[in-house]
Each structure stands twice: as structure tokens, then as C-alpha cells.
Scaffold this motif. Structure first.
Motif, PDB file in Angstrom:
ATOM      1  N   CYS A 154     -74.467  31.546 -31.243  1.00  0.00           N
ATOM      2  CA  CYS A 154     -75.706  31.849 -32.018  1.00  0.00           C
ATOM      3  C   CYS A 154     -75.928  30.866 -33.113  1.00  0.00           C
ATOM      4  O   CYS A 154     -74.969  30.258 -33.746  1.00  0.00           O
ATOM      5  CB  CYS A 154     -75.211  33.195 -32.571  1.00  0.00           C
ATOM      6  N   ALA A 155     -77.218  30.467 -33.164  1.00  0.00           N
ATOM      7  CA  ALA A 155     -77.673  29.515 -34.065  1.00  0.00           C
ATOM      8  C   ALA A 155     -77.880  29.913 -35.411  1.00  0.00           C
ATOM      9  O   ALA A 155     -78.477  30.739 -35.920  1.00  0.00           O
ATOM     10  CB  ALA A 155     -79.197  29.218 -33.374  1.00  0.00           C
ATOM     11  N   THR A 156     -76.715  29.871 -36.155  1.00  0.00           N
ATOM     12  CA  THR A 156     -76.427  30.050 -37.723  1.00  0.00           C
ATOM     13  C   THR A 156     -76.362  28.767 -38.227  1.00  0.00           C
ATOM     14  O   THR A 156     -75.587  28.925 -39.446  1.00  0.00           O
ATOM     15  CB  THR A 156     -75.274  30.850 -37.703  1.00  0.00           C
ATOM     16  N   ARG A 157     -76.763  27.642 -37.949  1.00  0.00           N
ATOM     17  CA  ARG A 157     -76.623  26.459 -38.999  1.00  0.00           C
ATOM     18  C   ARG A 157     -77.192  26.651 -40.141  1.00  0.00           C
ATOM     19  O   ARG A 157     -78.261  27.065 -40.197  1.00  0.00           O
ATOM     20  CB  ARG A 157     -77.049  25.273 -38.186  1.00  0.00           C
ATOM     21  N   GLY A 158     -76.600  26.172 -41.101  1.00  0.00           N
ATOM     22  CA  GLY A 158     -76.855  26.317 -42.421  1.00  0.00           C
ATOM     23  C   GLY A 158     -76.187  25.423 -43.560  1.00  0.00           C
ATOM     24  O   GLY A 158     -76.047  24.207 -43.184  1.00  0.00           O
ATOM     25  N   GLY A 159     -75.465  25.905 -44.564  1.00  0.00           N
ATOM     26  CA  GLY A 159     -74.987  25.088 -45.406  1.00  0.00           C
ATOM     27  C   GLY A 159     -75.945  24.468 -46.283  1.00  0.00           C
ATOM     28  O   GLY A 159     -77.102  25.029 -46.390  1.00  0.00           O
ATOM     29  N   GLU A 160     -75.325  23.582 -47.370  1.00  0.00           N
ATOM     30  CA  GLU A 160     -76.195  22.984 -48.270  1.00  0.00           C
ATOM     31  C   GLU A 160     -76.910  21.775 -48.047  1.00  0.00           C
ATOM     32  O   GLU A 160     -76.187  20.783 -47.173  1.00  0.00           O
ATOM     33  CB  GLU A 160     -75.013  22.775 -49.475  1.00  0.00           C
ATOM     34  N   TRP A 161     -78.230  21.747 -48.395  1.00  0.00           N
ATOM     35  CA  TRP A 161     -78.881  20.468 -47.813  1.00  0.00           C
ATOM     36  C   TRP A 161     -79.766  20.260 -49.172  1.00  0.00           C
ATOM     37  O   TRP A 161     -80.222  21.193 -49.887  1.00  0.00           O
ATOM     38  CB  TRP A 161     -79.971  20.792 -46.537  1.00  0.00           C
ATOM     39  N   ARG A 162     -79.885  19.110 -49.169  1.00  0.00           N
ATOM     40  CA  ARG A 162     -80.738  18.444 -50.264  1.00  0.00           C
ATOM     41  C   ARG A 162     -82.251  18.776 -49.941  1.00  0.00           C
ATOM     42  O   ARG A 162     -82.749  18.886 -49.146  1.00  0.00           O
ATOM     43  CB  ARG A 162     -80.915  16.905 -50.354  1.00  0.00           C
ATOM     44  N   SER A 163     -82.746  19.459 -51.121  1.00  0.00           N
ATOM     45  CA  SER A 163     -84.343  20.056 -50.669  1.00  0.00           C
ATOM     46  C   SER A 163     -85.249  18.882 -50.784  1.00  0.00           C
ATOM     47  O   SER A 163     -85.021  17.711 -51.168  1.00  0.00           O
ATOM     48  CB  SER A 163     -84.698  21.036 -52.005  1.00  0.00           C
TER      49      SER A 163
END
Length: 555
Positions: A154-163
């Protein structure tokens, strides 16, 4: 979704060889035993504390054990809890059909969960262990079922990214303020917002045997040449490295010539620049983990163009471009011309100025060449220190250090005041060039001209210019001459080089296919195969024209 080969709970005997491979840590396919698969995942990841395994029991008469596996720092926790685990707990009761064989589902449970239970937009079934582990390490969630040698990813890629924020380089006064970030998906969306065309093509590939870095290839169909696309795809496919951590790795490996100070691939962190180059027929390479995308092919004049040239009036853009070209000339020739004049060619200096220069040099113990090398070296040290130090004090230290150092060496009689002025003007000129890598190339070439001027005067400078132009003329960027449209000369190409004509004069009246068909043979794009390719890229067994049928299908 292809679900052929799904294994029933009653087929465990056919996978005894797979159990042996799991005990040695070399799984090629998923195990039927859920506990064995979970133990193998924990063992392969070294019992990592960020590995989250949520075991649940599905509804229905079979009461099948299942597990959702993901990494806490890479997956979107909300998506995992609500759309993966929540779907499994709430929507699986009605999936089981009792057909009189003890509630058997006929081995169709993974496909049924995928099509009727999961409330998530992107999911697929995989049976290979390597594919499942790569998905988990990329931030996806794997659903494992006891008795089934298949996983639901399941595509659940997330985490913290720079805006998305303003780019740190290539700043403009007027124009868009958004810049690329370290996420491939975000960068692609920034380009698609500007090019809403179905002809915009996107291809994915994984590069790096250990890092498995996601690389995206973008181009506009019918505008970008097929030879260029095939050549880029081929060179990327021949990269053999363990790690690709930045777009600079790929840039160094796919460029035509390694031993040249001039950049032959353009990089930017501005989406508007990438979109404009795509519409001009170029190819964009986006690398996961870096905000700098690669644009190719690139020519010399491209590194002196700014995104603001097309936001301002054309007359203002022409003035700014002339200033940039003059700055580059000052950057590479400023100190060397001063050395040649004060060392060999006194007769070319006006008498009044010559008297002042001789008076300043009366108490200086070093020749002009040594003066220039000392000051240029000190300026480069201050520049590097200002970049590496914390941003709050970096600029202050570099400016104050330059002022203190300049005044101190003049008062001590080590350097003449005019040399400080020449070096300062050269340093300021280097900041006027929009492309940082071209600025570095100019700073590097400047030292070669310093030595030539110190040994041979203007004769050395002229010799260096001849060698430099000949070298630039030999460069190619994926088959495109580096000095085009000057060499070979193209009158139509002069519309957007040193000058920037009004947009209504630059807009083509014909389709890209007609324009390419009307080009002379010597100006058409070649495959760009060079003798001096990067060491890790081997030569193609067949030319791109012969491998037409082996190209991957376009999405």
C-alpha cells in the motif's frame, strides 16, 4: 492487477525449499508462514526499533492472521492507521464465502482484499521478497497474510519533508518564488502545474544497487527528439554504482567529457526554468533526495540566462545579459591583463597612471604575479569560509575579513592598492553569473590565465584564449555542439543568446516536427556517443537506432 500464482493455504508443501532459503537469509519469494516472514523481516533489518509490525485477525469463519509492516519514519502514520489497518479490521468480514470446504476462499483472499476492502488509492500485490522489502524501505506498508505467499503493498509514503520555499540560488526580483524540494513527487507536481499537457511524459527508474535511488525522466513528446531521449535513457541504464545520493553523481557519470572545467549539463532548483527547458525540447532528470534537477543538453549561452530575463522587458533583459557576459570576461581576464600590463607592456598604460603604479610598487617586494596569486588565494579562502560557516555570521566574517585583510596588506607594503581593487572587482564579477557551476569554471580558468600572463604577457593570454575556444568547440552535450548557435552558426538561434528579442519574435510559427525537418543535416541532433565517457558507463553493444524495439514503453 495480476494475481496469478496466488498460493492457497493447502499448498504449503510446495514451498519447503523456500523455508530453507529463509533460514539462510536469502529469500527470493514470500513464505506461507506469517511468523516466518515476520522473523525474516526483523532479522534482515537488524531488529530495527523503527520497524512497526501490527498483527491483527481478519473477520470471517477462517480467522486468518495478518500483519501490517511499515517503518515509522518513512510511512504516513495517519494513512497506515486509517486506510490500511482500519480497512482490514472493518471491511473483511464480508469477503469470506463458505463454499462447504471449511470456509476456504479458493486462494483469492489477497485479490479480494485489494479490490473490495482497502480504502487506499494505490496498492498492488507482489510475490517477490526483494520487491516487498524495497517497498517497505521506501515508506510503503506491506500486508502479509498467514498461509499466502503474497504481500499487498500500500502506498503510504510520508514522513517529514521540507516544504516548498524560495530557491536558495538563482534568485529573481520578478518571477515565481517556489523551488524544488527533496521529494520527487513534489518536484514532478511543480512541473505539471506549469505544463498541463498530455504530451508531458514521465519515466521512473531505480539507480544504485544499495541506495535504490528513485530517478524520474521527464520530456515533452513530439518536442524532444527521439534520439536524445533514447541516448539519455541508455546512459542512465548503464550507471553501475552502489550509491546515488545527489544529482551530481548522475551528472558526472552521464556527461560526454569528464576532463573539462566547463559544465555540459545544466542544473536548477527552479520549476519555471525546468518547465521552460522542457518546452524547448530538453530532457529533465529529477533525483530523489535533492532539490537540484538536471537539464540536458546544455550549451554555453544557457548558463548566462536567468529566469528573470523572461519576466522583464526584452531591453532590460538584453542589458542584464551583456553585463553577465562582461562579468565573465572580467572574471577570467581581469587579473591577467593587469599582470601583463604591469610586467611586460608598460607602453600601453597612460603616462599619469603608469607613474602612480610605479610609485605604488616601489616598496612592494613581490612581482605582480605573486601579488595576484596571494590575493586570489586569500579571496578564495574567505569565500569558502563564508559559505561553510553558519549563515548568521558567515557573510559578516567574509566581508569584514576582506576589508581588514585588504587594508592590512596594503599598509604593510605587501600588496599594492590597485591589486586589491582588481581582485575585488574580479570577485564581484563572479557573483554576477547566474549559474554557480559556470562561475566556478571561470574562477578555475582565471588561475591558468594568471600564469600565462606572468610568463608571456599578452602573448600568453592570446594563446590561452585560442586553446580555451578550441576546447569549448570540441565539447558536446548529448550530441549538441557546446558553442551553438555560434558554432555552427544559426541565425535563427541568435534570438535568445546574447540578445533576447521580444517574445512575439521568438515564438515559432511552425510545429516542432516541421522545424526539425527543415534543419540542415549538420545541425541535427546526434546520438552524442563520445570516446571519453565517464569510467562507470560502458559502451553500448548496439547503437540506439538498432535497439529501437528494446526501448521501454512510454507511460
Amino acid at each position: 492487477m495480476d494475481t496469478k500464482g496466488q498460493l492457497k493455504r493447502s499448498d504449503k508443501a510446495a514451498h519447503t525449499d523456500q523455508k530453507g532459503s529463509s533460514q539462510t537469509g536469502r529469500l527470493t519469494g514470500l513464505s506461507l508462514e506469517l511468523s516466518e516472514s515476520l522473523a525474516s523481516i526483523q532479522s534482515e533489518l537488524g531488529n530495527s526499533p523503527d520497524l512497526i509490525i501490527r498483527q491483527i485477525q481478519l473477520g470471517g469463519p477462517l480467522r486468518i492472521q495478518a500483519a501490517a509492516v511499515h517503518l515509522s519514519g518513512l510511512a504516513d502514520t495517519t494513512a497506515v492507521n486509517q486506510f490500511v489497518i482500519g480497512s482490514l479490521l472493518g471491511n473483511t468480514e464480508s469477503l469470506f464465502v463458505d463454499n462447504g470446504e471449511g470456509g476456504s476462499d479458493g486462494g483469492r483472499l489477497p485479490a479480494m482484499i485489494l479490490s473490495r476492502a482497502l480504502e487506499i488509492g494505490e496498492a498492488e500485490i507482489k510475490e517477490e521478497w526483494k520487491e516487498m522489502m524495497l517497498a517497505v524501505l521506501s515508506g510503503d506498508t506491506a500486508i502479509l497474510l498467514d498461509g499466502y505467499a503474497a504481500s499487498i503493498l500500500c502506498a503510504t509514503r510520508g514522513g517529514e519533508w521540507r516544504s516548498v520555499s524560495e530557491p536558495s540560488s538563482q534568485l529573481v526580483v520578478r518571477g515565481p518564488k517556489d523551488g524544488f524540494v527533496e521529494s520527487v513527487a513534489t518536484n514532478i507536481s511543480l512541473i505539471r502545474r506549469r505544463i498541463k499537457s498530455p504530451k508531458l511524459r514521465l519515466e521512473y527508474m531505480k539507480i544504485g544497487s544499495e541506495t535504490q535511488t528513485l530517478v524520474a525522466l521527464m520530456y515533452v513528446k513530439d518536442i524532444a527528439g527521439e534520439d536524445l531521449i533514447s541516448e539519455v535513457r541508455e546512459r542512465l541504464g548503464k550507471i553501475a554504482m552502489n550509491e546515488v545520493l545527489e544529482s551530481g553523481y548522475i551528472e558526472e557519470l552521464i556527461q560526454d567529457k569528464t576532463f573539462t572545467p566547463f559544465p555540459t549539463i545544466y542544473n536548477t532548483e527552479r520549476p519555471d526554468v525546468a518547465a521552460g527547458n522542457l518546452l524547448e525540447g530538453r530532457v529533465v532528470i529529477i533525483v530523489d533526495g535533492t532539490p537540484f534537477v538536471l537539464i540536458l543538453p546544455a550549451v554555453f549561452t544557457q548558463f548566462f540566462q536567468s529566469a528573470e530575463d523572461y519576466s522583464q522587458r526584452f531591453d532590460i533583459a538584453i542589458l542584464m545579459r551583456i553585463v553577465r557576459y562582461m562579468s565573465f570576461i572580467v572574471l577570467i581576464l581581469g587579473p591577467s591583463v593587469y599582470i601583463a600590463l604591469t610586467t611586460y607592456h608598460y607602453e600601453m598604460i597612460p603616462t599619469t597612471l603608469l607613474i602612480n603604479l610605479l610609485a605604488q610598487r616601489e616598496n612592494v617586494p613581490f612581482p605582480a604575479l605573486v601579488e595576484a596569486l596571494l590575493m586570489e588565494g586569500a579571496f578564495e579562502i574567505l569565500r569558502e569560509a563564508g559559505v561553510r560557516m553558519p549563515r548568521v555570521i558567515g557573510q559578516t566574517v567574509s566581508v569584514v575579513g576582506a576589508l581588514i585583510l585588504g587594508s592590512a596588506v596594503v599598509e604593510a607594503g605587501i600588496i599594492t592598492p590597485i591589486m586589491v581593487i582588481v581582485v575585488a572587482l574580479t570577485g564581484i564579477a563572479s557573483f554576477a553569473i547566474p549559474a554557480y557551476n559556470m562561475s566556478i569554471a571561470g574562477r578555475l580558468i582565471r588561475f591558468a590565465f594568471l600564469l600565462l600572463a606572468g610568463m608571456f604577457g599578452f602573448y600568453g593570454i592570446i594563446l590561452g584564449l585560442i586553446v580555451m575556444v578550441a576546447h569549448m568547440n570540441s565539447l558536446r552535450s548529448f550530441g549538441v555542439p557546446y558553442l551553438s548557435p555560434f558554432v555552427p552558426l544559426s541565425v535563427k538561434g541568435q534570438k535568445d543568446t546574447i540578445l533576447r528579442l521580444p517574445l512575439w519574435l521568438m515564438t515559432p510559427r511552425k510545429s516542432p516536427q516541421q522545424m526539425r525537418a527543415e534543419q540542415p543535416e549538420f545541425m541535427r541532433l546526434t546520438t552524442g556517443n563520445e570516446e571519453l565517457l565517464a569510467p562507470l558507463i560502458g559502451k553500448a553493444d548496439n547503437p540506439p537506432e538498432a535497439a529501437e524495439g528494446d526501448r521501454p514503453d512510454e507511460p
